[in-house]
Enzyme design. Structure first.
Site: not given
Length: 478
Positions: A147, A171, A174, A224, A279, A369
């Site tokens: 995202f 993909k 969402e 992740s 990240c 994280e």
């Protein structure tokens, strides 16, 4: 507004079994209804990519990159529209959205140079014996993206993959489905043939379908670390080439000789840029020796940020509550919140910049994280103690050192357990042709996702060895 798929060069809309209503993290405004792909949509996308591969893989590389030249120009012409799409669905500030797209377009530019990077090799290895290597496309490939960078991370993947002769199914997360559809429209306008690039909207169910399907031969993932590990294992088990980039807990090491103003501005920008949802964000500050003046400057710099104006939104209410939970527990444990980002009341999902000091190694806010605008301070006596903490982290994306000493910088660069190192740079993302990728639990699979490693990931090499018998003393050649 219905948010659907891009299959075979056009929008594909059916009555799906599952939908999801989306809202902007910036202000809670409705973004529309997302149509999650069903088995039929998934099958159509794979079949379209398969058909397109039969033709696209045979197009000379010099011709394959021509649509990418036009695509880059179109993206630059529509940069404001793309940035607004990124901002409203991810919560980024408009300037951050533009910067991410521009960084992604560097990868498009690199992909257009493939005619110069895929010539192969030819060498006479023995008298009368030649060895030649050539790169070939793999087939139908997939990209699963997060995202936090709706445009940039897809641009890490599909331009290079399709320039190498593959066809591609994206993909996206969402949570940010609209920007990839805008990219698909611009690719079509640039002249990319139908089926070469497809977008499937979906969640975990679609990811698993793509990873399990034997017709997809390679898959890349960014997200992740727990999910990255699962993706790499599942994709590899299915026999496909897989590279999965995971999360991080990036350490910034500050020594007393660091330049105060540069360090403070750079550290805060690293920790709070994109609301800390990247990240490569600074997460732990290792203060070596007496760095109180630098810490005070960092605190002052953080307090200048205004959520919604100079600090972006958190992707969801659940993510916001998770971040606030870390701050609550840190304070209850005895840590000092020198800057407290809780209690933001403006509409949208906002957490203010937060600086947690006097933290003990091993505490969750020093190891997990958090993925928010939170910087944890660990005070250490020596550089070796700082490196020991950094080396003990299971992650390995980035490590930065702030110093005016070249000797100190080299010492850290050689000993830090991370794939990307910064010297007085808090977000040490390499530029093309250097590849993006970390070490340890920040990457599963071999190589980096961009640069020359990306070319190797999206291609396979054929080697041909040739020997011709010596001609007779007299022949038609003489």
């Amino acid at each position: 507004m219905n948010i659907t798929h891009w299959i075979d060069g056009k929008q594909y809309e059916s009555i799906p079994p599952r939908t999801r209503t989306l809202y902007s993290p910036r202000d809670g405004a409705s973004l529309g209804t997302l149509f999650l792909a069903d088995e039929t949509a998934c099958e159509l996308a794979i079949l379209s990519a398969q058909r397109a591969f039969e033709t696209w893989s045979k197009v000379p590389v010099k011709e394959r990159v021509q649509p990418l030249f036009r695509f880059k120009q179109l993206c630059e012409q529509h940069l404001d529209d793309l940035a607004e799409s990124v901002s409203k669905e991810s919560g980024k500030l408009p300037a951050e959205a533009r910067a991410g797209i521009e960084k992604g377009l560097e990868c498009v530019e690199f992909a257009t140079s493939l005619p110069q990077l895929l010539p192969g090799q030819l060498l006479e290895v023995s008298r009368g014996v030649d060895c030649q290597s050539r790169s070939f496309p793999l087939g139908v490939c997939a990209g699963i993206t997060p995202f936090n960078f709706p445009a940039m991370v897809p641009l890490w993947m599909f331009p290079l993959s399709i320039a190498c002769g593959n066809t591609f199914i994206l993909k996206p997360s969402e949570q940010v489905p609209s920007t990839p559809l805008l990219l698909a429209e611009l690719l079509a306008e640039a002249g990319l043939p139908p089926g070469v690039f497809n977008v499937l909207q979906g969640d975990r169910e679609i990811v698993e379908r793509l990873l399990d399907d034997p017709r997809i031969v390679a898959a890349a993932f960014v997200g992740s670390s727990p999910v990255a590990r699962a993706v790499q294992e599942r994709g590899t088990l299915a026999g496909k080439r897989t590279l999965a980039l995971g999360g991080a807990k990036n350490h910034l090491i500050v020594v007393p000789d660091a330049t105060i103003s540069l360090t403070a501005k750079n550290v805060v920008a690293s920790a709070t840029g994109c609301a800390g949802q990247r990240c490569m964000a600074a997460s732990v500050l290792l203060a070596v020796g007496d760095c109180e003046e630098i810490l005070a400057a960092i605190e002052a710099e953080m307090k200048l940020l205004v959520p919604g104006e100079s600090l972006g939104a958190i992707i969801s209410l659940a993510a916001k509550e998770r971040i606030v939970g870390y701050l609550d527990r840190a304070e209850a444990s005895g840590a000092q919140l020198r800057v407290d980002g809780r209690g933001i009341t403006r509409p949208g999902n906002y957490v203010g910049p937060s600086l947690i000091d006097h933290v003990t190694p091993g505490s969750p806010w020093a190891t997990d994280e958090i993925f928010g605008p939170v910087l944890t301070v660990l005070r250490v006596k020596t550089l070796d103690e700082a490196l020991a903490i950094e080396n003990a982290s299971p992650f390995g994306n980035a490590c930065s050192i702030y110093t005016t000493s070249g000797q100190v910088a080299r010492y850290v660069e050689e000993r830090a357990s991370a794939g990307m190192i910064g010297v007085n740079i808090g977000v040490p993302v390499p530029r093309e042709p250097f590849g993006f990728g970390g070490w340890n639990a920040s990457r599963f699979g071999m190589g980096d996702i961009t640069g020359t490693d990306g070319i190797r990931f999206w291609t396979k090499t054929k080697k041909t060895t040739t020997k011709w018998s010596s001609p007779a003393k007299e022949s038609w050649m003489s």
